[in-house]
Design a protein around this motif. Structure first.
Motif, mmCIF file in Angstrom:
data_model
loop_
_atom_site.group_PDB
_atom_site.id
_atom_site.type_symbol
_atom_site.label_atom_id
_atom_site.label_comp_id
_atom_site.label_asym_id
_atom_site.label_seq_id
_atom_site.Cartn_x
_atom_site.Cartn_y
_atom_site.Cartn_z
ATOM 1 N N PHE A 46 62.705 4.906 -0.367
ATOM 2 C CA PHE A 46 61.985 4.652 -1.466
ATOM 3 C C PHE A 46 62.671 3.535 -2.586
ATOM 4 C CE2 PHE A 46 61.364 8.924 0.212
ATOM 5 C CZ PHE A 46 59.931 9.026 0.316
ATOM 6 N N SER A 47 61.601 2.980 -2.980
ATOM 7 C CA SER A 47 62.131 1.871 -4.122
ATOM 8 C C SER A 47 62.314 2.536 -5.421
ATOM 9 C CB SER A 47 61.144 1.011 -4.022
ATOM 10 O OG SER A 47 60.055 1.148 -4.852
ATOM 11 N N THR A 48 62.648 1.925 -6.605
ATOM 12 C CA THR A 48 63.085 2.316 -7.656
ATOM 13 C C THR A 48 61.616 2.649 -8.294
ATOM 14 O OG1 THR A 48 65.027 0.761 -8.035
ATOM 15 C CG2 THR A 48 64.084 1.941 -10.008
ATOM 16 N N ASN A 49 60.778 1.970 -8.119
ATOM 17 C CA ASN A 49 59.453 2.152 -8.750
ATOM 18 C C ASN A 49 58.840 3.502 -8.115
ATOM 19 O OD1 ASN A 49 59.471 -0.109 -10.240
ATOM 20 N ND2 ASN A 49 58.252 -1.364 -9.061
ATOM 21 N N GLN A 50 59.089 3.581 -6.655
ATOM 22 C CA GLN A 50 58.534 5.058 -6.277
ATOM 23 C C GLN A 50 59.262 5.983 -6.610
ATOM 24 O OE1 GLN A 50 59.160 3.297 -2.129
ATOM 25 N NE2 GLN A 50 56.991 3.584 -1.401
ATOM 26 N N VAL A 51 60.535 6.077 -6.571
ATOM 27 C CA VAL A 51 61.142 7.222 -7.308
ATOM 28 C C VAL A 51 60.735 7.479 -8.813
ATOM 29 C CG1 VAL A 51 63.549 8.115 -7.907
ATOM 30 C CG2 VAL A 51 63.251 6.849 -5.975
ATOM 31 N N ALA A 52 60.634 6.504 -9.572
ATOM 32 C CA ALA A 52 60.108 6.682 -10.777
ATOM 33 C C ALA A 52 58.643 7.251 -10.996
ATOM 34 C CB ALA A 52 59.907 5.370 -11.564
ATOM 35 N N THR A 53 57.836 6.629 -10.136
ATOM 36 C CA THR A 53 56.510 7.385 -10.166
ATOM 37 C C THR A 53 56.464 8.724 -9.771
ATOM 38 O OG1 THR A 53 55.692 5.310 -9.645
ATOM 39 C CG2 THR A 53 54.199 7.178 -9.050
ATOM 40 N N PHE A 84 66.413 4.282 -2.236
ATOM 41 C CA PHE A 84 66.803 5.433 -2.335
ATOM 42 C C PHE A 84 66.463 6.354 -1.079
ATOM 43 C CE2 PHE A 84 66.458 4.208 -6.722
ATOM 44 C CZ PHE A 84 67.236 4.757 -7.356
ATOM 45 N N THR A 85 67.496 7.152 -0.596
ATOM 46 C CA THR A 85 67.288 8.027 0.564
ATOM 47 C C THR A 85 66.109 9.106 0.335
ATOM 48 O OG1 THR A 85 68.986 9.423 0.258
ATOM 49 C CG2 THR A 85 69.288 7.574 1.635
ATOM 50 N N LEU A 86 65.502 9.597 1.099
ATOM 51 C CA LEU A 86 64.856 10.808 1.053
ATOM 52 C C LEU A 86 65.592 12.154 0.014
ATOM 53 C CD1 LEU A 86 62.279 12.540 1.252
ATOM 54 C CD2 LEU A 86 62.705 13.194 3.489
ATOM 55 N N GLU A 87 66.852 12.434 0.623
ATOM 56 C CA GLU A 87 67.554 13.079 -0.259
ATOM 57 C C GLU A 87 67.777 12.689 -1.311
ATOM 58 O OE1 GLU A 87 68.229 11.964 2.707
ATOM 59 O OE2 GLU A 87 68.829 13.521 4.328
ATOM 60 N N THR A 89 66.008 10.949 -3.450
ATOM 61 C CA THR A 89 64.738 10.821 -4.156
ATOM 62 C C THR A 89 64.545 12.598 -4.490
ATOM 63 O OG1 THR A 89 63.694 9.042 -2.874
ATOM 64 C CG2 THR A 89 62.095 10.503 -4.080
ATOM 65 N N ARG A 90 64.757 13.424 -3.493
ATOM 66 C CA ARG A 90 64.532 14.835 -3.946
ATOM 67 C C ARG A 90 65.452 15.353 -4.917
ATOM 68 N NH1 ARG A 90 62.782 18.777 -1.376
ATOM 69 N NH2 ARG A 90 64.641 19.855 -1.203
ATOM 70 N N ALA A 91 66.611 14.919 -5.030
ATOM 71 C CA ALA A 91 67.498 15.052 -5.930
ATOM 72 C C ALA A 91 67.028 14.754 -7.392
ATOM 73 C CB ALA A 91 68.879 14.544 -5.875
ATOM 74 N N TRP A 92 66.507 13.591 -7.407
ATOM 75 C CA TRP A 92 65.855 13.143 -8.590
ATOM 76 C C TRP A 92 64.804 13.838 -8.932
ATOM 77 C CZ3 TRP A 92 66.627 8.620 -12.118
ATOM 78 C CH2 TRP A 92 67.534 8.032 -11.714
ATOM 79 N N ALA A 93 63.908 14.249 -8.135
ATOM 80 C CA ALA A 93 62.692 14.975 -8.434
ATOM 81 C C ALA A 93 63.122 16.320 -9.094
ATOM 82 C CB ALA A 93 61.650 15.260 -7.361
ATOM 83 N N GLN A 94 64.029 17.246 -8.497
ATOM 84 C CA GLN A 94 64.542 18.288 -8.821
ATOM 85 C C GLN A 94 65.174 18.317 -10.281
ATOM 86 O OE1 GLN A 94 67.095 19.258 -5.541
ATOM 87 N NE2 GLN A 94 65.493 20.354 -4.307
ATOM 88 N N SER A 95 65.727 17.171 -10.475
ATOM 89 C CA SER A 95 66.487 17.129 -11.940
ATOM 90 C C SER A 95 65.546 16.832 -12.992
ATOM 91 C CB SER A 95 67.539 16.161 -12.069
ATOM 92 O OG SER A 95 68.203 15.972 -13.120
#
Length: 396
Positions: A46-53, A84-87, A89-95
């Motif tokens: 995932f790109s930075t923009n995708q993680v941010a979204t 960003f890897t899937l792992e 991205t999930r860490a960002w989302a959980q935080s």
């Protein structure tokens, strides 16, 4: 112009066995091509923009968290782009989405995706929902209750090659196991585990009624409901994919569920079939639940308009019928019929598996945004269900 005719020949059982073997060889070959080099699926990046979204962050907020360095920083690629890897991205989302995570004392919300008919995107909806919820930080268990194993296949496992009978819910049905834990298998997608299926599951249609006759206190419709008790404490969401029939296994899935989702294309035959489905389901629940002095309710029941063809004038009429019949059960989003969904399925994938660079941007956004909206709406209902659980614990 001459028309080529099909040869007139009789087909023996041996011919069918040979054809089955050829089909299996072709499928294995296709998987080897699609999933090379190790014949297993790989998670997306995932790109930075995708993680941010996904995390609901503005660009400035995302940049600040990157500079802060308390979350995975991904990997820098050419052009100063961060992946960003899937792992990760999930860490960002959980935080960043902690308020959306399962409360400490709440249990998993179980969702069954069901419809009488095949070809209505039932399995695609189940898998896409699991992936979308996982991306938002939730831990998801998917259970394939369809002997054809379509969900299993979308997770990169061939039912007749990669799945042993003891990896399915069959042992639960026979009573040799009482908890689903024995069959839980990790998948290529971080945050999603699976209980796969294979053709052996068809024997559950004989095992369950047989046990009903021979075991005095046995309730065939509660086998799965009881079997996922421990899983409810380990996962945030449990998603059940069902076969296109009201089989013993489908009844188990429906009665184990807290929420139901019915994908429904806006066609006359699909609409009338959906009515038959609910009529039969209501008759069954009356015999199995109501007439025994028990009750069953769902936190939500969603009807999802799927495979909607914008160029089909007749579909608008059927949409009106669906809305009139199902009222506020109809989700305010439609899954469009696009080339993306067809090509993704052909490659053992979903919209979340698809690299946006490989398809028309407009087509991708139409499908991706629709599924994202579905995930968002379902997550809202999951949060409401968790709040209800907590309220009941406190006597509310």
């Amino acid at each position: 112009m001459s028309i080529k005719k099909k040869p007139v020949t009789r087909v023996t059982l041996e011919d069918l066995i040979a054809a089955s073997n050829r089909v299996g060889a072709v499928i294995e070959s296709v998987r080897g091509t699609m999933l090379a080099p190790d014949a297993r699926k790989r998670p997306p990046t995932f790109s930075t923009n995708q993680v941010a979204t996904i995390c609901g962050l503005e660009k400035a907020q995302m940049d600040y968290r990157v500079k802060k360095g308390d979350l995975p920083l991904g990997q820098m690629e050419t052009g100063h782009r961060r992946k960003f890897t899937l792992e990760d991205t999930r860490a960002w989302a959980q935080s960043t989405r902690s308020r959306f995570m399962r409360p400490e004392n709440a249990e998993a919300i179980t969702i069954a995706v069901a419809n009488f008919k095949g070809g209505v995107t039932k399995t695609t909806t189940a898998v896409t929902l699991a992936q979308g919820l996982s991306l938002r930080g939730h831990k998801v268990l998917v259970i394939d209750t369809d002997p054809q194993g379509s969900m299993t296949t979308l997770f990169g496992l061939l039912p007749d090659v990669d799945v042993a009978d003891e990896q399915t819910i069959l042992s639960l049905c026979y009573g040799t196991e009482v908890s689903i834990d024995y069959a839980i298998t990790p998948t290529y997608w971080s945050g999603i585990d699976i209980v796969p299926a294979n053709l052996a599951l068809y024997s559950a249609e004989f095992a369950l009624p047989s046990r009903q006759k021979s075991e005095g206190s046995f309730e065939f419709w509660n086998v799965l409901n009881n079997g996922i008790d421990t899983a409810r404490t380990k996962y945030d969401v449990i998603i059940l994919d069902t076969s296109p029939s009201l089989s013993y296994l489908t009844v188990n899935a429906l009665l184990a569920a807290d929420g139901l989702i019915m994908p429904l294309p806006p066609s006359t035959l699909d609409f009338t079939s959906s009515g038959q489905f609910w009529n039969l389901f209501n008759d069954l629940t009356a015999n199995l639940v109501t007439n025994r002095g028990k009750t069953k309710s769902f936190d939500f029941v969603d009807v999802l308009l799927a495979r909607v063809d914008a160029n089909d004038a007749s579909s608008s009429v059927v949409r009106e019928w669906i809305t009139a019949g199902y009222g506020n059960m109809v989700l305010p989003v439609e899954i469009p019929k696009t080339s993306l969904t067809a090509s993704a399925s052909a490659e053992f994938g979903t919209v979340y598996d698809t690299d946006p660079a490989t398809i028309n941007a407009r087509t991708y956004r139409r499908a991706f945004d629709a599924y994202e909206r579905v995930v968002e709406l379902v997550e809202e209902q999951i949060l409401t269900a968790w709040n209800r659980q907590i309220g009941e614990q406190h006597g509310a």
